[in-house]
Design a protein around this motif. Structure first.
Motif: not given
Length: 448
Positions: A75-90
């Motif tokens: 679960a921790y990994t999933d949230v961290l991945r989501r956060a990284r994906d959002i930051r990587a948008r722009r």
């Protein structure tokens, strides 16, 4: 693993980047720790062992904790991945992105189904276990890290403790058991067997205890673990070797007993020969005393002469038994018997010598009276009074008594004393009667 900051204002881009970097490091550290726990030799042994007692209970809880750890980590990994994906948008995150990132990084974005903890049976942060009524758990990343640290520490503590006991005790028990087998073989060769010798009974008891101890250590290692007082570090403590140490000391005592029996085997023949010699001397001394008693009864009258006992037949029988034990290699029985016989034989020789001394005492008294009479006769001769009628008469009377058989010692002693008194009177000394047994030159009289 560091804590994240609590929820607050919307984070800017730099704060987000720093938080993601920190969380990435924490994620890597957590993953490394979990993989190390997964590959730990103690954990693999616990998975394949048939556990009982407190270890079985602790392992059930620990397995649940490890399962829940991976659930939390995923679960921790999933949230961290989501956060990284959002930051990587722009390259330059919009406010909407920053709001979403703030919620992920500082809010409670982690949701774990309550059935996960309930199925695993893992303890909750407040004690007890998650029940089926809990639909889900919500965690902030920082709280989840703390929770994973807690579960990891308790799991590692249990695994390390069990592994430490298994690494220390079974091998030592096996070594002691091997020594026990060698000692038992040696003991059997010298006649130390259960039911026949206390050391044999001890060996049998030690064998049973070590077998039971090994079975318990293998199936329930935590029953033999002493946690360190005041230590919160995982695996703080040491194996409890109390039972092992006690049996090791008992085996050492048995080895010393067997060494004593072996020493008996090595010098048994010499000791038996010495015993025969001592008893033979005692027999000869008693025979001499019996012969002397007959002589005393024939030569001395009106004297009570002690009766001389016969040879010590009981000791001779025990000596024969000792020789029989030696022939049949019954060293454990021979050892105490020889110790007892050696003391009894010395006592018997002393008794025989005392008996001879007591029997020949009248002859010694007669010899002393004869010596005293001759000494006074010589003294009289030096003073030129050897032909004095009174002295001649008393000397001859005392001499006839002392050189006749049977000799009346009491009458002879009085005759010698009368002769001594007459000598003293003729030499001008005070008419005191010298004490029996004194040397002539020590009695009262003029200087010569």
């Amino acid at each position: 693993m560091a804590d994240t900051d609590p929820a607050g204002p919307v984070m800017d881009r730099d704060e987000v980047d720093r938080a993601l970097a920190r969380l990435g490091q924490e994620h890597e550290a957590i993953e490394t720790s979990l993989l190390a726990l997964q590959d730990h030799a103690g954990r693999r042994l616990l998975e394949g062992a048939r556990l009982t007692g407190v270890t079985a209970e602790r392992w059930t809880s620990t397995e649940a904790a490890i399962t829940l750890l991976w659930t939390y980590f995923d679960a921790y990994t999933d949230v961290l991945r989501r956060a990284r994906d959002i930051r990587a948008r722009r390259r330059w995150s919009s406010r909407e992105d920053l709001v979403e990132l703030t919620e992920l990084l500082r809010g409670e974005p982690v949701t774990v189904a309550g059935s996960a903890a309930a199925t695993a049976g893992a303890p909750t942060p407040h004690g007890g276990q998650a029940g089926p009524g809990v639909l889900s758990e919500r965690w902030s990343l920082s709280a989840l890290v703390d929770r994973m640290n807690e579960l990891y520490a308790s799991s590692l503590d249990m695994v390390v403790a069990a592994d430490a006991v298994w690494s220390a005790l079974p091998a030592r028990i096996d070594l002691l058991s091997a020594e026990l087998r060698r000692t038992s073989t040696l003991a059997h060769s010298v006649g130390v067997r259960p039911g026949e010798h206390p050391a044999g009974d001890d060996l049998e008891r030690i064998t049973r205890t070590l077998k039971k101890l090994r079975e318990q250590v293998v199936s329930d290692p935590l029953a033999y673990w002493k946690p360190a007082e005041g230590s919160s570090a995982p695996g703080g403590g040491k194996p409890d070797t109390t039972v092992y140490d006690r049996e090791a000391r008992a085996l050492e005592d048995v080895r010393r007993e067997i060494d004593a029996v072996l020493a008996v085997r090595q010098d048994a023949e010499k000791r038996i020969v010495r015993l025969r010699d001592v008893l033979s001397r005692a027999d000869r001394t008693l025979a001499e005393a019996r012969t002397a008693r007959g002589e005393v009864l024939a030569k001395i009258a009106a004297t009570e002469v002690p009766v001389v006992s016969g040879p010590p037949t009981a000791l001779q029988e025990q000596l024969s038994t000792a020789a029989e034990y030696r022939r049949h290699a019954q060293w454990h029985r021979l050892s105490p018997l020889l110790e007892s016989l050696e003391q009894k034989a010395e006592d018997e020789l002393l008794r025989a010598r005392e008996s001879l001394t007591a029997v020949t005492a009248p002859l010694a008294v007669r010899a002393e009276l004869r010596g005293r009479l001759d000494a006074y006769r010589a003294k009289v001769s030096r003073h030129g009074l050897a032909e004095d009628p009174l002295l001649v008469e008393r000397y001859e009377k005392a001499r006839r008594m002392l050189w006749s058989a049977p000799c009346d010692l009491r009458a002879a002693e009085q005759a010698v004393l009368r002769y001594q008194q007459a000598v003293a009177e003729l030499l001008g000394a005070a008419p005191g009667v010298p004490g029996q047994g004194a040397r002539p030159d020590e009695r009262r009289g003029p200087a010569t």
